[in-house]
Design a protein around this motif. Structure first.
Motif, PDB file in Angstrom:
ATOM      1  N   GLU A  26       0.923  -1.064  -0.047  1.00  0.00           N
ATOM      2  CA  GLU A  26       0.025   0.041  -0.055  1.00  0.00           C
ATOM      3  C   GLU A  26       0.717   1.136  -0.001  1.00  0.00           C
ATOM      4  O   GLU A  26       0.735   2.174  -0.856  1.00  0.00           O
ATOM      5  N   GLY A  29       2.729   1.474  -3.261  1.00  0.00           N
ATOM      6  CA  GLY A  29       1.636   1.803  -4.538  1.00  0.00           C
ATOM      7  C   GLY A  29       1.115   3.175  -4.234  1.00  0.00           C
ATOM      8  O   GLY A  29       1.192   3.875  -5.412  1.00  0.00           O
ATOM      9  N   ILE A  30       1.047   3.782  -3.108  1.00  0.00           N
ATOM     10  CA  ILE A  30       0.267   5.158  -3.168  1.00  0.00           C
ATOM     11  C   ILE A  30       1.552   6.136  -3.620  1.00  0.00           C
ATOM     12  O   ILE A  30       1.428   6.980  -4.093  1.00  0.00           O
ATOM     13  N   THR A  33       1.508   6.248  -7.382  1.00  0.00           N
ATOM     14  CA  THR A  33       0.239   6.654  -8.033  1.00  0.00           C
ATOM     15  C   THR A  33      -0.192   7.861  -7.354  1.00  0.00           C
ATOM     16  O   THR A  33       0.279   8.368  -6.401  1.00  0.00           O
ATOM     17  N   SER A  38      -4.868   5.362  -6.279  1.00  0.00           N
ATOM     18  CA  SER A  38      -4.632   4.425  -5.131  1.00  0.00           C
ATOM     19  C   SER A  38      -5.945   4.362  -4.317  1.00  0.00           C
ATOM     20  O   SER A  38      -6.383   3.022  -4.120  1.00  0.00           O
ATOM     21  N   GLY A  92       3.093   0.760 -10.094  1.00  0.00           N
ATOM     22  CA  GLY A  92       2.237   1.075  -8.999  1.00  0.00           C
ATOM     23  C   GLY A  92       1.081   0.234  -8.840  1.00  0.00           C
ATOM     24  O   GLY A  92       0.616   0.050  -7.992  1.00  0.00           O
ATOM     25  N   TYR A  93       0.352   0.283 -10.039  1.00  0.00           N
ATOM     26  CA  TYR A  93      -1.044  -0.469 -10.128  1.00  0.00           C
ATOM     27  C   TYR A  93      -0.827  -1.894  -9.426  1.00  0.00           C
ATOM     28  O   TYR A  93      -1.671  -2.402  -8.809  1.00  0.00           O
ATOM     29  N   LEU A  96      -0.166  -1.977  -5.914  1.00  0.00           N
ATOM     30  CA  LEU A  96      -1.538  -1.818  -5.113  1.00  0.00           C
ATOM     31  C   LEU A  96      -2.388  -3.044  -5.360  1.00  0.00           C
ATOM     32  O   LEU A  96      -3.192  -3.372  -4.249  1.00  0.00           O
TER      33      LEU A  96
END
Length: 194
Positions: A26, A29-30, A33, A38, A92-93, A96
């Protein structure tokens, strides 16, 4: 809390899925993005939890649970489409997406770990998270050369201490205890749809 002498494999799997994998993915990923991207990804957790529950536990959601989750998801996607900025980071996707899957699997594993109480599951999760992320923080402080400053931060900055207590006790201990209790008592499908 009585954990001694019991098979800790289910608790270990739960703790690895959440908080360890979930929060690492998380956070990364945050960073990779936008907030709206996110948020949209993390809003998929109930949908994926329903799917995992159906596939692994063979517990099929009711029509109203599906409608509730899809309505929420459509609402979040509509807000995202209406004004959300995008960065489009495939990595990033993917990260996540890993966070979403790890959280959904954690939900399923909590329901399957019926031999442990919600308090025992929460205790093990938080102890594992504290150890893992505490070591990360200490390593980062050591490598940056400000370990002493990091260790004294709760004493020198009262606002930091209040924030840590709120996050630690309110959001983590109370939040996970209630979540684990709900999953154990009403199941993944009802908890996810709620």
């Amino acid at each position: 809390i009585t954990i001694n002498g019991r098979n800790l494999k289910p608790l270990t799997r739960i703790a690895i899925l959440n908080p360890i994998i979930y929060f690492i993915c998380e956070t990364i990923g945050i960073r990779m993005t936008t907030a709206s991207e996110s948020g949209a990804f993390l809003a998929c957790i109930p949908v994926v939890a329903l799917i995992m529950s159906s596939l692994i536990l063979k517990e099929w959601p009711s029509r109203w649970q599906v409608v509730g989750v899809i309505t929420t998801l459509v609402g979040i996607m509509a807000v995202f489409a209406a004004g959300g900025s995008t960065y489009f980071s495939l990595v990033g996707y993917l990260i996540l997406g890993l966070a979403v899957v790890s959280y959904a699997l954690y939900c399923v594993d909590v329901e399957r770990a019926s031999q442990f109480s919600s308090l025992e599951i929460t205790y093990f999760m938080l102890a594992s998270g504290c150890l893992t992320f505490g070591l990360f923080a200490l390593s980062q402080g050591f490598l940056a050369g400000d370990l002493k400053e990091l260790l004294l931060l709760p004493v020198t900055n009262p606002k930091f201490t209040i924030t840590i207590l709120y996050q630690g006790l309110g959001c983590s201990v109370l939040g996970y205890l209630l979540s684990n209790f709900a999953i154990a008592n009403i199941g993944v499908n009802r908890t996810a749809s709620f």
